[in-house]
Design a protein around this motif. Structure first.
Motif, mmCIF file in Angstrom:
data_model
loop_
_atom_site.group_PDB
_atom_site.id
_atom_site.type_symbol
_atom_site.label_atom_id
_atom_site.label_comp_id
_atom_site.label_asym_id
_atom_site.label_seq_id
_atom_site.Cartn_x
_atom_site.Cartn_y
_atom_site.Cartn_z
ATOM 1 N N LYS A 1 20.495 -104.611 33.865
ATOM 2 C CA LYS A 1 21.837 -104.847 33.324
ATOM 3 C C LYS A 1 21.806 -105.978 32.285
ATOM 4 O O LYS A 1 22.408 -105.858 31.217
ATOM 5 C CB LYS A 1 22.802 -105.184 34.451
ATOM 6 C CG LYS A 1 24.213 -105.440 33.982
ATOM 7 C CD LYS A 1 25.143 -105.779 35.122
ATOM 8 C CE LYS A 1 26.539 -106.062 34.605
ATOM 9 N NZ LYS A 1 27.464 -106.435 35.683
ATOM 10 N N HIS A 2 21.106 -107.052 32.597
ATOM 11 C CA HIS A 2 21.028 -108.212 31.703
ATOM 12 C C HIS A 2 20.510 -107.830 30.314
ATOM 13 O O HIS A 2 20.979 -108.344 29.302
ATOM 14 C CB HIS A 2 20.136 -109.291 32.325
ATOM 15 C CG HIS A 2 19.870 -110.447 31.418
ATOM 16 N ND1 HIS A 2 20.818 -111.421 31.158
ATOM 17 C CD2 HIS A 2 18.774 -110.772 30.679
ATOM 18 C CE1 HIS A 2 20.311 -112.302 30.302
ATOM 19 N NE2 HIS A 2 19.072 -111.927 29.997
ATOM 20 N N PHE A 3 19.554 -106.932 30.273
ATOM 21 C CA PHE A 3 18.970 -106.524 28.994
ATOM 22 C C PHE A 3 19.722 -105.362 28.346
ATOM 23 O O PHE A 3 19.246 -104.771 27.386
ATOM 24 C CB PHE A 3 17.485 -106.189 29.164
ATOM 25 C CG PHE A 3 16.639 -107.411 29.364
ATOM 26 C CD1 PHE A 3 16.435 -108.303 28.321
ATOM 27 C CD2 PHE A 3 16.087 -107.686 30.595
ATOM 28 C CE1 PHE A 3 15.675 -109.445 28.506
ATOM 29 C CE2 PHE A 3 15.326 -108.829 30.790
ATOM 30 C CZ PHE A 3 15.121 -109.720 29.738
ATOM 31 N N GLY A 4 20.899 -105.034 28.877
ATOM 32 C CA GLY A 4 21.746 -104.031 28.241
ATOM 33 C C GLY A 4 21.444 -102.598 28.629
ATOM 34 O O GLY A 4 21.909 -101.672 27.959
ATOM 35 N N GLY A 5 20.665 -102.401 29.688
ATOM 36 C CA GLY A 5 20.328 -101.048 30.116
ATOM 37 C C GLY A 5 21.541 -100.239 30.540
ATOM 38 O O GLY A 5 22.527 -100.786 31.038
ATOM 39 N N LYS A 6 21.473 -98.953 30.317
ATOM 40 C CA LYS A 6 22.498 -97.998 30.753
ATOM 41 C C LYS A 6 21.780 -96.879 31.494
ATOM 42 O O LYS A 6 20.706 -96.434 31.069
ATOM 43 C CB LYS A 6 23.267 -97.407 29.571
ATOM 44 C CG LYS A 6 23.889 -98.429 28.640
ATOM 45 C CD LYS A 6 24.989 -99.197 29.297
ATOM 46 C CE LYS A 6 25.645 -100.143 28.290
ATOM 47 N NZ LYS A 6 26.264 -101.289 28.922
ATOM 48 N N MET A 7 22.370 -96.416 32.580
ATOM 49 C CA MET A 7 21.725 -95.383 33.380
ATOM 50 C C MET A 7 22.753 -94.378 33.882
ATOM 51 O O MET A 7 23.819 -94.761 34.371
ATOM 52 C CB MET A 7 21.031 -96.022 34.592
ATOM 53 C CG MET A 7 20.240 -95.045 35.426
ATOM 54 S SD MET A 7 19.510 -95.757 36.952
ATOM 55 C CE MET A 7 18.849 -97.311 36.439
ATOM 56 N N ILE A 8 22.402 -93.110 33.725
ATOM 57 C CA ILE A 8 23.176 -92.021 34.311
ATOM 58 C C ILE A 8 22.265 -91.340 35.331
ATOM 59 O O ILE A 8 21.164 -90.917 34.990
ATOM 60 C CB ILE A 8 23.638 -91.003 33.256
ATOM 61 C CG1 ILE A 8 24.645 -91.657 32.302
ATOM 62 C CG2 ILE A 8 24.237 -89.762 33.929
ATOM 63 C CD1 ILE A 8 25.061 -90.780 31.140
ATOM 64 N N ILE A 9 22.738 -91.273 36.561
ATOM 65 C CA ILE A 9 22.023 -90.558 37.614
ATOM 66 C C ILE A 9 22.864 -89.335 37.950
ATOM 67 O O ILE A 9 24.082 -89.451 38.122
ATOM 68 C CB ILE A 9 21.871 -91.418 38.880
ATOM 69 C CG1 ILE A 9 21.115 -92.710 38.581
ATOM 70 C CG2 ILE A 9 21.184 -90.622 39.994
ATOM 71 C CD1 ILE A 9 21.122 -93.705 39.739
ATOM 72 N N TRP A 10 22.232 -88.169 38.020
ATOM 73 C CA TRP A 10 22.936 -87.005 38.560
ATOM 74 C C TRP A 10 22.019 -86.344 39.569
ATOM 75 O O TRP A 10 20.802 -86.412 39.472
ATOM 76 C CB TRP A 10 23.436 -86.059 37.469
ATOM 77 C CG TRP A 10 22.407 -85.191 36.818
ATOM 78 C CD1 TRP A 10 21.721 -85.460 35.673
ATOM 79 C CD2 TRP A 10 21.951 -83.908 37.256
ATOM 80 N NE1 TRP A 10 20.867 -84.426 35.384
ATOM 81 C CE2 TRP A 10 20.990 -83.453 36.345
ATOM 82 C CE3 TRP A 10 22.272 -83.086 38.344
ATOM 83 C CZ2 TRP A 10 20.346 -82.237 36.469
ATOM 84 C CZ3 TRP A 10 21.633 -81.867 38.469
ATOM 85 C CH2 TRP A 10 20.686 -81.459 37.530
ATOM 86 N N HIS A 11 22.652 -85.756 40.564
ATOM 87 C CA HIS A 11 21.880 -85.145 41.648
ATOM 88 C C HIS A 11 22.620 -83.912 42.131
ATOM 89 O O HIS A 11 23.837 -83.936 42.286
ATOM 90 C CB HIS A 11 21.746 -86.154 42.794
ATOM 91 C CG HIS A 11 20.637 -85.824 43.742
ATOM 92 N ND1 HIS A 11 19.746 -86.754 44.176
ATOM 93 C CD2 HIS A 11 20.269 -84.669 44.339
ATOM 94 C CE1 HIS A 11 18.877 -86.193 45.003
ATOM 95 N NE2 HIS A 11 19.182 -84.924 45.118
ATOM 96 N N GLY A 12 21.892 -82.845 42.356
ATOM 97 C CA GLY A 12 22.484 -81.617 42.876
ATOM 98 C C GLY A 12 22.779 -81.724 44.363
ATOM 99 O O GLY A 12 21.927 -82.153 45.144
ATOM 100 N N TRP A 13 23.976 -81.343 44.747
ATOM 101 C CA TRP A 13 24.362 -81.372 46.163
ATOM 102 C C TRP A 13 23.530 -80.402 46.999
ATOM 103 O O TRP A 13 23.418 -80.549 48.209
ATOM 104 C CB TRP A 13 25.840 -81.024 46.327
ATOM 105 C CG TRP A 13 26.760 -82.201 46.302
ATOM 106 C CD1 TRP A 13 27.743 -82.450 45.377
ATOM 107 C CD2 TRP A 13 26.829 -83.278 47.231
ATOM 108 N NE1 TRP A 13 28.396 -83.613 45.672
ATOM 109 C CE2 TRP A 13 27.853 -84.143 46.821
ATOM 110 C CE3 TRP A 13 26.102 -83.605 48.376
ATOM 111 C CZ2 TRP A 13 28.194 -85.305 47.507
ATOM 112 C CZ3 TRP A 13 26.437 -84.763 49.066
ATOM 113 C CH2 TRP A 13 27.465 -85.596 48.629
ATOM 114 N N ASP A 14 22.932 -79.392 46.356
ATOM 115 C CA ASP A 14 22.177 -78.375 47.089
ATOM 116 C C ASP A 14 20.667 -78.577 46.932
ATOM 117 O O ASP A 14 19.897 -77.655 47.157
ATOM 118 C CB ASP A 14 22.595 -76.981 46.595
ATOM 119 C CG ASP A 14 22.435 -75.920 47.658
ATOM 120 O OD1 ASP A 14 22.410 -76.259 48.856
ATOM 121 O OD2 ASP A 14 22.342 -74.733 47.296
ATOM 122 N N ASP A 15 20.253 -79.788 46.566
ATOM 123 C CA ASP A 15 18.832 -80.100 46.372
ATOM 124 C C ASP A 15 18.112 -80.010 47.721
ATOM 125 O O ASP A 15 18.458 -80.713 48.662
ATOM 126 C CB ASP A 15 18.693 -81.501 45.781
ATOM 127 C CG ASP A 15 17.293 -81.818 45.299
ATOM 128 O OD1 ASP A 15 16.317 -81.275 45.850
ATOM 129 O OD2 ASP A 15 17.177 -82.632 44.364
#
Length: 185
Positions: A63-77
Motif C-alpha cells: 500500500k505504501h508504494f502505491g500498489g493496487k490489487m484486484i482479487i477475484w475467485h470463482g465460488w465453484d472453484d
C-alpha cells in the motif's frame, strides 16, 4: 475435475513434492504416510514462504508504494477453496484498518458458478486486468467488474461482480443478461 479425488492424486502436488521439496524425481508419494507428508509440508513452508508465500496479510509496504490489487475467485472453484480467499481477505481487512482503508488499494470479487479461473456455469471472462489498469493509470477504482460467459463466440451470460462482501442482486425487471439490471447489495 476427476483428478481431485480417487486413487491418482492431482499431478501438481506430486511434482511439487518431487522437484521442489525433495529435488528428487524418483520420490514415491505413496511411501510418505501422513507424518511424512506433514514433514514435507513444513519443509515447503520453510523453504518457499519467503519467495512465493501468499498468506502474508500485512500489505502495508504494498500500500505504501502505491500498489493496487484486484482479487477475484470463482465460488465453484474445486482446486482452491474460495472460502480460503475470503479468510485471507478478512485478515487483510483486520490488519490494514478495515474496509475503507483496504478499499484504497485492494478489492475482492467473488464470481458465482465459476470454477478454477474459468469454466463452470457462471460468467468466467472477467475484465479484471483492464479494471486494474484503469485504477493504476487513471486513478479510477473499480466499483464492479464485468463478467461474461462466451460460448461459440457469443456472449451467453453477462453479470456485474460486486466487491465482497456485497452480492449482485437482480433489480426485478429487465433483461437478466444486461448488467445494468443488477445492483450491489
Amino acid at each position: 475435475m476427476d483428478a481431485l479425488a480417487g486413487s491418482t492424486p492431482f499431478p501438481i502436488p506430486v511434482d511439487y513434492l518431487k522437484y521442489w521439496i525433495n529435488q528428487n524425481p524418483t520420490v514415491d508419494w505413496k511411501q510418505l504416510g501422513y507424518k511424512g507428508f506433514e514433514n514435507y509440508f513444513n519443509d515447503s513452508v520453510d523453504l518457499y514462504r519467503p519467495i512465493i508465500g501468499t498468506d502474508n496479510s500485512d500489505l502495508s509496504q504494498f500500500k505504501h508504494f502505491g500498489g493496487k490489487m484486484i482479487i477475484w475467485h470463482g465460488w465453484d472453484d474445486k482446486l482452491i477453496p474460495p472460502k480460503g480467499t475470503i479468510h485471507y481477505y478478512n485478515r487483510v481487512l483486520k490488519i490494514m484498518g478495515g474496509q475503507n482503508d483496504t478499499d484504497e488499494f485492494l478489492k475482492l470479487y467473488m464470481a458465482p458458478g465459476v470454477d478454477h479461473c474459468k469454466g463452470g456455469e457462471g460468467a468466467d471472462k472477467i475484465n479484471g486486468f483492464q479494471s486494474l489498469v484503469n485504477w493504476v493509470e487513471n486513478k479510477q477504482p473499480p466499483t464492479t467488474l464485468t463478467a461474461q460467459k462466451i460460448e461459440k463466440g457469443q456472449i451467453t451470460l453477462q453479470r456485474p461482480l460486486c466487491p465482497y462482501p456485497q452480492k449482485t442482486v437482480y433489480k426485478g425487471k429487465g433483461d437478466t443478461n444486461n448488467p445494468t439490471n443488477f445492483e450491489c447489495q
